[in-house]
Each structure stands twice: as structure tokens, then as C-alpha cells.
Scaffold this active site. Structure first.
Site, short mmCIF file in Angstrom:
data_model
loop_
_atom_site.label_atom_id
_atom_site.label_comp_id
_atom_site.label_asym_id
_atom_site.label_seq_id
_atom_site.Cartn_x
_atom_site.Cartn_y
_atom_site.Cartn_z
N CYS A 1 0.85 -1.18 0.00
CA CYS A 1 0.00 0.00 0.00
C CYS A 1 0.89 1.24 0.00
CB CYS A 1 -0.87 0.03 1.25
SG CYS A 1 -1.80 -1.48 1.52
N ARG B 1 1.95 1.77 -7.59
CA ARG B 1 2.16 0.60 -6.75
C ARG B 1 1.02 -0.39 -6.86
NH1 ARG B 1 6.01 1.70 -2.56
NH2 ARG B 1 5.17 0.01 -1.35
N TRP C 1 -4.23 -1.74 -0.78
CA TRP C 1 -4.37 -2.97 -1.57
C TRP C 1 -4.95 -3.99 -0.61
CZ3 TRP C 1 -2.78 -4.35 -6.61
CH2 TRP C 1 -2.76 -5.71 -6.88
N ASN D 1 0.65 0.44 6.73
CA ASN D 1 1.02 -0.66 5.83
C ASN D 1 1.58 -1.78 6.69
OD1 ASN D 1 0.46 1.00 3.70
ND2 ASN D 1 2.60 1.36 3.13
N GLY D 2 1.25 -3.02 6.38
CA GLY D 2 1.78 -4.13 7.15
C GLY D 2 0.66 -4.98 7.70
N GLU E 1 12.53 -13.09 -20.75
CA GLU E 1 12.14 -11.73 -20.38
C GLU E 1 11.15 -11.16 -21.40
OE1 GLU E 1 12.16 -10.07 -17.85
OE2 GLU E 1 11.89 -8.00 -18.49
N LYS F 1 7.39 -9.86 -20.47
CA LYS F 1 6.89 -8.50 -20.78
C LYS F 1 5.56 -8.60 -21.52
CE LYS F 1 8.61 -6.56 -18.68
NZ LYS F 1 9.67 -6.76 -17.77
N GLU G 1 2.57 -9.94 -19.26
CA GLU G 1 2.09 -9.12 -18.14
C GLU G 1 1.37 -7.87 -18.59
OE1 GLU G 1 5.09 -7.54 -15.47
OE2 GLU G 1 6.54 -7.45 -17.09
N HIS H 1 11.11 -30.63 -27.64
CA HIS H 1 10.83 -31.54 -26.53
C HIS H 1 9.43 -31.35 -25.96
CE1 HIS H 1 14.96 -32.90 -26.68
NE2 HIS H 1 15.31 -31.63 -26.81
N LYS I 1 3.70 -3.01 -8.14
CA LYS I 1 5.09 -2.74 -8.45
C LYS I 1 6.04 -3.43 -7.47
CE LYS I 1 8.47 -0.84 -10.64
NZ LYS I 1 8.85 -1.54 -11.88
C1 F6R Z 1 8.15 -7.76 -14.35
C2 F6R Z 1 8.43 -7.28 -13.01
C3 F6R Z 1 8.57 -8.27 -11.91
C4 F6R Z 1 9.71 -7.87 -10.97
C5 F6R Z 1 9.73 -8.79 -9.74
C6 F6R Z 1 10.91 -8.48 -8.84
O1 F6R Z 1 8.12 -6.72 -15.27
O2 F6R Z 1 8.55 -6.11 -12.79
O3 F6R Z 1 8.74 -9.56 -12.39
O4 F6R Z 1 10.91 -7.95 -11.67
O5 F6R Z 1 8.54 -8.64 -9.03
O6 F6R Z 1 10.86 -7.17 -8.39
P1 F6R Z 1 12.16 -6.47 -7.81
O7 F6R Z 1 13.14 -6.34 -8.90
O8 F6R Z 1 11.68 -5.15 -7.31
O9 F6R Z 1 12.66 -7.34 -6.71
#
Ligand code: F6R
Length: 638
Positions: free
Chosen positions: A27, A52, A104, A130-131, A511, A515, A518, A534, A633
Site C-alpha cells: 500500500c 504501486r 491494496w 502498511n503491514g 524476459e 513482458k 504481463e 521436446h 510494483k
Molecule cells: C516484471 C516485473 C517483476 C519484478 C519482480 C521483482 O516486469 O517487474 O517480475 O521484476 O517482481 O521485483 P524487484 O526487482 O523489485 O525485486
């Protein structure tokens, strides 16, 4: 440039005893006290924290009449409108102190009642939190027996009641006493109608940053909300409690003893946290990458000696030689960057490197040798699994270093050595510039370890020069953004996609697929090119496009054969190919070109091309690019 061992936020690992549990809510918190009207600062702070992820929002301001709260489920824009339409708007906008929150949902659904701020039983104390308060049920039962009524299902409201039950005219004292009774985690900000202009903030397991202004203080759960007002900030440590009034900050520990925390400079410009004219933060951050990488490598390459200067690692060449294995941990995109690090360390230095998902590392009792170094990678520095992996590695007595973007984040504070990315704030949920900065640092780490082990000065110089070219390689890809958008239009209608690559390009395939899935919600999987045979090949048909990483380098002939196998099954193929490579171009239906460069640095332009591809596909599909569904995030929950 700030080095790890130069930052005032760095501290040695905490003892096991003082470690908080790792379940933390994602949050956002904002608080303000000072010369301005609080409400606009609070609302704009909430907007900065929107990235976030949240499902309800609220504000509270203190005035002579008491505490006024406005909150509701939904977005901050709706809350802003609610405040604007409010009949007691003059009172709301006249106050000079207040607190605000984006929630959240965890305890109870995202309703208005469950939204923060929460009030104590007499409505004289308001809190945002938060928590998770783990003993909230026992506390709630105790208060209910005393006749208290609760308006929400949240543990946070119980905490507000607990604080008010201790209040005897001194909020700092009341919060301190309450927190001594609490089990669990918190980042909190609260205020009392009886101490106008006073905020009390506290941290245990959930970040709190205090932004120090001129006759004003802005507090927040992350620096994005405060950099419009100030760059001087204090990052609270666990168990810190601070009383703030105007610009006066008094920090204590839970035992009430006075604590000194040195302010740190937040090196983000206010504009860096804005969209800068781009339609989405993600696009802005993709275009930030040449500058972000320049900032990441600035002052860290010694081309003359063919090595990297990474003083934050705090390792002498002798100690570097002693490292016999690198264990890399991280999650999601950070882990994918780690895989590229694995290839580079083995390639350059000739020592084994392994990558593991942080969630797996933390629970499977990993074997960590005395000559292993554990490297944790995290953009946010707050990811619960990565933090737990760091703590596990510390407890195993290993050498632990971290690669983190957010200065002062928990992982940065709990590792004795590490390297900041200096990529600037990453607001979009989908990680882009953090990835390429992580890769840039990993190449530098590999170079540094390699020079101590087996790499000659001449070889080192060559690699150092290639690392310095990374920003230009990215610029070349960004220049083809319009063509990339056209290519993306051919693929936006599919519901599935495979990404394939080999060698250094295998992690890029992972990767690229991450991308796409998501942000566009297209089901996408990344495979090693050789793995297609396979199993996945069974799915190839005209509705299953394959994005093939085909740049020059070892194994390219085999990858071209894999593409032929895809084409033979009618799968449309989009190739990421080296400029001027006609053979690769002709093998594909569409191509994205990247500049010619060694295979270890080609990962960066290739990843940028796939970021742009995913972005345009998602845009064409009308997706919420910066805030994809179900994602936040900073993943501070397990
Ligand atoms: C994908 C993405 C997530 C983060 C993952 C780790 O685009 O952003 O897969 O890479 O949640 O987050 P961090 O790097 O903040 O530990």
C-alpha cells in the site's frame, strides 16, 4: 556518484532477533505537516504512489473541529472529485497537516469502510498503516469486551484503537506504548486532533521515508511521493518512531531512547518521476534507457585497465580471487537479468555461477560454501522473497551483495555490500530500465571478477569498451520505434506466443515473454530454442507466432534450423536479427533489427526491442499498460 559503502543508509545486517516477519502489504502512505495546505500535497502524493497498485484510497486532515476523513474504494481521481464536491471543502482545504493512503486489500475487501485512514474510538486519532498486525484478533476481542465498536474488518483499525487507548496528550508516547504490544509489521503515520500539526510515524518491516523541506515535512512509503518537494530524506530503520512537527523531526527507538539518522540525498529529479510527455510511464522508461545505462556505468568502467570500479562491492582483488562460485537470487525480471549474469560470469571469469528463484532459495536450505558469493538482485529492494533469501544467505555466513535500484530500500540496508543501479525511479509496473541497468552492472561484475581470475588486460579492455557502447546500442533500437509499432500490429491479434533463444539470448526470450504476457495478457512462453522439440512444438500452428532471437553469435545456424521447423508448421515468425544479416531476415516473416555487437552485449538492444514490441501490442489491444491487472510494483507479500 554514491557508492554502496558511502551511503548513509547502509548498515550491517541486523541480528536475527530484531528481524521483522516478511508479510507486508503493498500500500502507499503519504503524510504532510507544514506551511502549505495539506490536502493538495496529500492527493498529489497519492497520485505519485498509484503505480504501486491499489484498490481504495483515503485522506484525513486535522483541524480545530477534529479529524475529517474522506475515503472510498476506487481510484485517487475519484477521491479527488469527492473532496472537490465536498460541502465542507473550505475546512478540508484549510488544514496544514494530514495523512493519506492507497490500500491494496488483504484483511477484508476493498470497501470504503476498510479503506484507510482509520480512527480511534473517539475519533481523535487517525492512522494509515502498511503491514499486518498479527495479534489483531486478540486485541480486537479485548477492545470489544471493553465496549469498542469497529467499522472495518482491518487490523489497522485495531491499531488505531490501541494507540488511542494509550493517549494521554502525547502522541509519540501513545504510539510507542501501543507498538510495544504489537506483533507483526508496520509502516505507519498517525495524528491526533489534540496535537495539531504533529505527525507520528513508525517503521517495522514496511518502509517509511521522511522528506525534509523548508518549514515542512512530507512523509511517504516511498520517495516518489516526496521528490516534488524535497530531495533530503531520512529513511527510518525498523523500530524507529518519529515525532514530526513542521520541519522538526525527533526520532526515537521503541525503548524511547533518542536515535540519530543521517539524511540522504535522493538523486531523482522531480521530472524523473513524471511521464515526461509520454503516453505511458512504460514508454518513458523504455526511452529513458540510454540515460539510465549511462548513469549506471558512469565512473564504474576503467577502460585503461580493462576492469570495472565497483567500490560498493568492497572486495579486494585477493578477495575476488577467493570467490569460487556466484549464486544469484531474484524474482521475475530481476531473475532473468541474473541469468544473463550467470552466462557472463562463466564466460568471462570461468567460475561457476548459478541463478535461483529467491522463493526457492529461501526455503530449500541451500548449500552455500564459504567461498561462494550470493548476489541478490531487486529493482525495488523490497521484494519479500528476495529479502528473505538475503537473510537466509546472511544466516549461512556467506558473502552477500545486492544489486538494487531504490536507495535506502530494505535489501540495500541489510546487505553489507552492493551496487546501486542509479536507473532513476521505475514507475511502470513492468520493469524495463531496471532490467537493462541490472544487465549492465552484471556485465561489470563479471568483468571485475574475471580480471581477478583469468581475463587478460587486453580482453578486459575490449569488454569494457563494449559495455560503454550499450547506451548507443539502445538508441539505435529506439530509433526504430515506428517500425516496431508497425510490426507489433501484425501480432497484436494473437492470443499465444512463443519466444525462443539460445546462449545469452535464452534469458532474453524469457524476459520478452514475461513482458508480453504481463502487459498485453497474451499467453506467452519463453523457451530455449532447442527445447521446442521436446514438447512445445506440438502447439505450433498458424495461430502460434514465434518470436525468435536470431542475432549473430554462437549457435545461430541451429537457431535458423529451429525457425525453419516453426515455419514448416505454419507458425508466423518474427525474428530479432542483426542489421544486415540477410540470411536471418529471409528466414522470418517479419524482423526487428538490432546493431551488430558481441553476443553478451546484444542482450541489451534485443531486450529493448522486445520491450517496445510488447508495449505496442498492449497499446493496440487497449490494455492498462502501467498498471496491469493483478500486479503491483513492489511485491512485498509472499
Ligand atoms: C516484471 C516485473 C517483476 C519484478 C519482480 C521483482 O516486469 O517487474 O517480475 O521484476 O517482481 O521485483 P524487484 O526487482 O523489485 O525485486
Amino acid at each position: 556518484m554514491k557508492r554502496w559503502n558511502e551511503t548513509s543508509n547502509h548498515k550491517p545486517p541486523q541480528s536475527q532477533k530484531s528481524k521483522p516477519p516478511l508479510i507486508i502489504i503493498m500500500c502507499g502512505i503519504v503524510g504532510y505537516t507544514g506551511k502549505r495546505a495539506a490536502m493538495p500535497v496529500l492527493v498529489s502524493g497519492l497520485k505519485k504512489l498509484e503505480y504501486r497498485g491499489y484498490d481504495s484510497a483515503g485522506v484525513a486532515v486535522a483541524s480545530q473541529e477534529g479529524i475529517l476523513i474522506r475515503k472510498q474504494s476506487g481510484k485517487v481521481a475519484g477521491l479527488d472529485q469527492l473532496i472537490h464536491d465536498d460541502p465542507i471543502r473550505a475546512t478540508l482545504s484549510g488544514s496544514h497537516s494530514g495523512i493519506a493512503h492507497t490500500r491494496w486489500a488483504t484483511h477484508g475487501p476493498p470497501t470504503t469502510d476498510n479503506a484507510h485512514p482509520h480512527l480511534g474510538p473517539n475519533g481523535r486519532i487517525a492512522l494509515v498503516h502498511n503491514g499486518i498486525i498479527e495479534n489483531h484478533n486478540a486485541l480486537r476481542d479485548r477492545f470489544k469486551a471493553d465496549g469498542h465498536t469497529f467499522h472495518s474488518e482491518t487490523d489497522s483499525e485495531v491499531l488505531a484503537h490501541l494507540i488511542e487507548s494509550h493517549y494521554q496528550g502525547d502522541l509519540l508516547q501513545a504510539v510507542t506504548q501501543a507498538l510495544r504490544e504489537v506483533e507483526g509489521t508496520y509502516g505507519l503515520t498517525c495524528m491526533s486532533a489534540d496535537e495539531l500539526g504533529v505527525l507520528v510515524v513508525a517503521r517495522r518491516g514496511s518502509p517509511i521515508v521522511i522528506g525534509l523541506g523548508d518549514d515542512e515535512t512530507i512523509v511517504a512509503s516511498d520517495a516518489s511521493a516526496i521528490i516534488t518537494y524535497t530531495r533530503q530524506a531520512i529513511y527510518l530503520d525498523d523500530h524507529d518512531i518519529a515525532r514530526i512537527e513542521g520541519s522538526h523531526v525527533d526520532i526515537r527507538s521503541l525503548d524511547s531512547s533518542s536515535v540519530t539518522r543521517t539524511p540522504a540525498e535522493i538523486d531523482w529529479s522531480p521530472g524523473a518521476a513524471e511521464k515526461g510527455g509520454y503516453e505511458h510511464y512504460m514508454l518513458k522508461e523504455i526511452f529513458d534507457q540510454p540515460e539510465a545505462i549511462r548513469n549506471t556505468i558512469r565512473g564504474r568502467i576503467d577502460t585503461g585497465r580493462g576492469t570495472a570500479i565497483l567500490s560498493g562491492l568492497n572486495l579486494t582483488p585477493r578477495e575476488l580471487v577467493d570467490i569460487q562460485r556466484l549464486l544469484i537470487v531474484g524474482c521475475g525480471t530481476s531473475m532473468n537479468a541474473g541469468l544473463i549474469g550467470e552466462y557472463a560470469v562463466e564466460d568471462f571469469a570461468g567460475i561457476p555461477a548459478e541463478v535461483e528463484q529467491a522463493a526457492e532459495f529461501r526455503y530449500r536450505n541451500p548449500i552455500v560454501g564459504s567461498r561462494d558469493m550470493v548476489l541478490a538482485i531487486s529493482q525495488s529492494g523490497e521484494t519479500a522473497d528476495t529479502l528473505a533469501a538475503v537473510r537466509e544467505a546472511v544466516d549461512k555466513g556467506s558473502l552477500v551483495a545486492a544489486l538494487v535500484n531504490v536507495v535506502g530500500s530494505t535489501i540495500a540496508r541489510e546487505t553489507g555490500r552492493g551496487i546501486y543501479l542509479h536507473a532513476g525511479p521505475e514507475i511502470s509496473v513492468a520493469s524495463t530500465k531496471a532490467f537493462t541497468s541490472q544487465v549492465s552492472v552484471l556485465l561489470m561484475i563479471a568483468l571485475k571478477i574475471a580480471r581477478a581470475h583469468r581475463l587478460s588486460r587486453e580482453e578486459g579492455i575490449q569488454i569494457a569498451q563494449e559495455i560503454e557502447k550499450l547506451p548507443e546500442l539502445v538508441e539505435a533500437v529506439l530509433a526504430s520505434n515506428d517500425q516496431l509499432a508497425e510490426v507489433a500490429a501484425h501480432y497484436a491479434g494473437y492470443n499465444n506466443a512463443f519466444y525462443i533463444g539460445r546462449g545469452y539470448m535464452f534469458p532474453v526470450a524469457l524476459e520478452g515473454a514475461l513482458k508480453l504476457k504481463e502487459i498485453s495478457y497474451i499467453h506467452a512462453e519463453g523457451y530455449h530454442s532447442a527445447e521446442l522439440k521436446h514438447g512445445p512444438i506440438a502447439l505450433l500452428e498458424e495461430g502460434m507466432p514465434v518470436i525468435a532471437l536470431l542475432n549473430e553469435g554462437p549457435g545461430q545456424d541451429k537457431s535458423l534450423s529451429n525457425v525453419a521447423e516453426c515455419k514448416a508448421r505454419s507458425a508466423p515468425v518474427l525474428g530479432v536479427v542483426t542489421q544486415g544479416d540477410d540470411e536471418a531476415r529471409q528466414a522470418c516473416d517479419h524482423v526487428i533489427e538490432i546493431p551488430s555487437c558481441p553476443h553478451y552485449s546484444a542482450v541489451v538492444p534485443a531486450a529493448v526491442a522486445l520491450q517496445l514490441f510488447a508495449y505496442h501490442v498492449a497499446r493496440i489491444r487497449g490494455c492498462a499498460i502501467d498498471q496491469p491487472r493483478n500486479l503491483a510494483k513492489s511485491v512485498t507479500v509472499e
